[in-house]
Design an enzyme around this catalytic site. Structure first.
Site, PDB file in Angstrom:
ATOM      1  N   ALA A  22      46.628 -91.812 -12.959  1.00  0.00           N
ATOM      2  CA  ALA A  22      46.114 -92.204 -11.687  1.00  0.00           C
ATOM      3  C   ALA A  22      47.027 -91.745 -10.614  1.00  0.00           C
ATOM      4  O   ALA A  22      46.546 -91.181  -9.654  1.00  0.00           O
ATOM      5  CB  ALA A  22      45.998 -93.681 -11.623  1.00  0.00           C
ATOM      6  N   ASP A  23      48.340 -91.940 -10.804  1.00  0.00           N
ATOM      7  CA  ASP A  23      49.158 -91.740  -9.648  1.00  0.00           C
ATOM      8  C   ASP A  23      48.237 -91.824  -8.464  1.00  0.00           C
ATOM      9  O   ASP A  23      47.821 -90.794  -7.934  1.00  0.00           O
ATOM     10  CB  ASP A  23      49.786 -90.364  -9.621  1.00  0.00           C
ATOM     11  CG  ASP A  23      50.857 -90.202 -10.672  1.00  0.00           C
ATOM     12  OD1 ASP A  23      50.722 -90.791 -11.727  1.00  0.00           O
ATOM     13  OD2 ASP A  23      51.815 -89.479 -10.403  1.00  0.00           O
ATOM     14  N   PRO A  24      47.816 -93.000  -8.068  1.00  0.00           N
ATOM     15  CA  PRO A  24      46.962 -93.049  -6.890  1.00  0.00           C
ATOM     16  C   PRO A  24      47.581 -92.156  -5.835  1.00  0.00           C
ATOM     17  O   PRO A  24      48.663 -92.419  -5.348  1.00  0.00           O
ATOM     18  CB  PRO A  24      46.991 -94.515  -6.492  1.00  0.00           C
ATOM     19  CG  PRO A  24      48.090 -95.143  -7.278  1.00  0.00           C
ATOM     20  CD  PRO A  24      48.251 -94.327  -8.483  1.00  0.00           C
ATOM     21  N   ASN A  25      46.928 -91.065  -5.543  1.00  0.00           N
ATOM     22  CA  ASN A  25      47.472 -90.090  -4.604  1.00  0.00           C
ATOM     23  C   ASN A  25      46.850 -90.291  -3.234  1.00  0.00           C
ATOM     24  O   ASN A  25      45.633 -90.443  -3.120  1.00  0.00           O
ATOM     25  CB  ASN A  25      47.163 -88.667  -5.080  1.00  0.00           C
ATOM     26  CG  ASN A  25      47.986 -88.245  -6.288  1.00  0.00           C
ATOM     27  OD1 ASN A  25      47.599 -87.350  -7.026  1.00  0.00           O
ATOM     28  ND2 ASN A  25      49.128 -88.875  -6.508  1.00  0.00           N
ATOM     29  N   SER A  83      51.692 -85.306  -7.517  1.00  0.00           N
ATOM     30  CA  SER A  83      51.454 -86.465  -6.656  1.00  0.00           C
ATOM     31  C   SER A  83      51.955 -86.311  -5.229  1.00  0.00           C
ATOM     32  O   SER A  83      52.856 -85.529  -4.943  1.00  0.00           O
ATOM     33  CB  SER A  83      52.073 -87.691  -7.298  1.00  0.00           C
ATOM     34  OG  SER A  83      51.332 -88.008  -8.442  1.00  0.00           O
TER      35      SER A  83
END
Ligand code: FRU
Length: 538
Positions: A22-25, A83
């Site tokens: 995910a590494d919410p970017n 990211s």
């Protein structure tokens, strides 16, 4: 097909297929729309070929998938678009900084992209201006550990600042870079912060929090009165996210953790379970700070390939400073409550040692449960044997599981349980009497979650620092097929477990409350809802 579906989550964010870390970017709220980007492999369910997937939402719950936002096309990102973060510049102009991988040795540089058409409400297309890369590692900086630029904040001098995660040998570093125009960046003399023997710092996040109340602050609101700061780093040696609470000294651009916070793997965690590479953003529409995190699979690579997907985002959490000033609190965003369907409840139900109470009438594989337990006294709390006193929560939980009888506890929930309890993921509390205080363990134990072999089934746990004077403990769990996200004592300790039952799937999953301690425990209130699936439009 069956395999693909039986553990797929229904209200957690995940793309239709393939891998996400995910590494919410670059999460952001812009002109009425929430954007989520994520590290995505468009070709398979394992890590590789990383591009930026992109989805948009009006409420952080229902999502529409768009075309990928950033793909490797240039010499400065040919080997991967890793990211990064979004910043909204004055004049309401979003810009994204991301890490480009330039060669097979994984040399990393920082690039930027801009929306092609600022009037497109979805900001679907992003362009790479010609002055990329913006930032390359100078001599002395480890160029294969030089990544994950943060959201920028502006200092008193009108200059922007960002952090880049790195390391020198075993020292984790958050390098500080400054810029007047967001294009030309200069490395500050000193890093914002660093710590020996913590290894590489991935995905740093740095933001102010109000000393009081739940209101979130924009990253640039560093001059506010009564603020503290949070620095989070993701340690790839343990694969957990750690943070400290501390002070930021803008004149010298240094961050110093309070003496109640420690750097490194003994530090505070956003989540004591499967939760990594998280990032927060300021949601101006509701004046709150929201945290996203990636929860990786705990089954095997082969399972992932067979399922055709891997990786989910946890439910976004609102975060704010605990009134004690020493840690954060986290709670699922209120929007998730819009998915609550049929509800059942229990009131004042006593559970004696050995009692198991089924919570019937809801979809136990897809549910939201809030419960308050109460007990008449702390007298029966079991003494913590000195030989166990040094154990961390995780080890203590694996020795003192939910079926090991105790004094005050273990009590809690049995989530994703099969009808005859061949499988269950217990989320429970156990109170110990240690030296001159109580130690309160919150555990989310996957060791009994599945009859399947070869899965990673950790006994995740954390210690709650609550005042037991009221003789109550609260717990909330969000259950979604292969994930159980739990919040102890109003979000003091959060634990996410990924589990893959063989029997307790879909309609065959059950939910119970239990007590295995000699002290009688009451379910003072229990409210449980079936959760409806939101819309994921692809
Ligand atoms: C964290 C991370 C980042 C990197 C990205 C690559 O999970 O390793 O440091 O930018 O993933 O996908």
């Amino acid at each position: 097909k069956v395999k693909q579906l039986e553990h797929r989550t229904h209200y957690h964010f995940q793309p239709q297929k393939h891998w996400i870390n995910a590494d919410p970017n670059g999460p952001m709220y812009y002109n009425g729309i929430y954007h989520l980007f994520y590290q995505y492999n468009p070709y398979g369910a394992v890590w590789g070929n990383i591009i930026w997937g992109h989805s948009v939402s009006m409420d952080l719950i229902n999502w529409k998938a768009l075309q990928p936002a950033i793909k490797p096309t240039k010499p400065y990102d040919r080997h991967g678009c890793w990211s990064g973060s979004a910043t909204i510049l004055p004049g309401n102009k979003p810009v994204i900084l991301y890490t480009g991988v330039v060669d097979e040795n994984k040399t990393q540089v920082q690039n930027y992209v801009l929306p092609k058409n600022i009037n497109d409400p979805y900001l679907e297309e992003w362009i790479k201006p010609d002055d990329n890369p913006l930032l390359v590692a100078e001599p002395g900086v480890n160029r294969t550990a030089f990544r994950d630029p943060t959201t920028a904040w502006m200092g008193r001098d009108g200059h922007w600042r960002i952090l880049i995660g790195s390391r020198r040998k075993h020292t984790g570093i958050a390098y500080l870079y400054k810029s007047k125009d967001f294009i030309k960046w200069v490395k500050a003399k000193h890093p914002l912060h660093s710590k020996d023997r913590t290894g590489n710092w991935e995905c740093p996040d740095f933001f102010p929090v109000a000393r009081e109340g739940k209101k979130g602050l924009d990253n640039s609101m560093i001059e506010e009165q009564n603020v503290k700061f949070v620095l989070k780093v993701s340690l790839d040696t343990t694969r957990y996210d750690y943070y400290t609470v501390g002070k930021y000294f803008p004149e010298i651009d240094r961050y110093i953790p309070d003496n109640t916070s420690v750097d490194g793997w003994k530090g505070l965690r956003y989540d004591y379970g499967n939760f990594y590479a998280s990032k927060s953003f300021f949601d101006a529409s509701k004046n709150r700070r929201i945290l996203w995190g990636w929860s990786n699979e705990s089954d095997t690579k082969m399972d992932d390939v067979e399922k055709g997907w891997a990786g989910i985002q946890t439910i976004p959490r609102r975060i704010w400073l605990h009134p004690n000033g020493k840690q954060l609190l986290a709670w699922p965003i209120e929007e998730v409550e819009s998915l609550r369907g049929h509800k059942v409840q229990l009131r004042n139900e006593n559970m004696k040692k050995g009692d198991v109470v089924e919570i019937k009438g809801i979809t136990a594989a897809q549910a939201d449960v809030e419960v308050v337990f109460s007990f008449p006294s702390l007298d029966k709390a079991e003494p913590l044997h000195p030989s166990l006193d040094h154990l961390d929560a995780h080890e203590l939980c694996s020795r003192k599981g939910s079926s090991v009888h105790g004094g005050l506890g273990p009590f809690g929930l049995l989530t994703l349980a099969s009808g005859k309890l061949e499988e269950y993921t217990p989320v429970f509390v156990r109170v110990f009497k240690a030296k001159n205080k109580h130690k309160i363990l919150l555990c989310s134990d996957a060791s009994s979650s599945s009859l399947k072999k070869g899965l990673y089934k950790p006994s995740f746990a954390g210690f709650l620092d609550v005042d037991l004077a009221k003789k109550k403990l609260s717990l909330r769990s969000l259950i979604d097929h292969s994930v159980v996200e739990s919040f102890g004592a109003g979000g003091e300790v959060c634990i996410t477990s990924r589990v893959y039952p063989a029997l307790a799937v879909s309609d065959n999953a059950h939910l119970y409350a239990f007590n295995n301690g000699s002290e009688t425990v009451a379910i003072e209130t229990l409210d449980a809802w079936s959760i409806k699936g939101p819309k994921f439009m692809n």
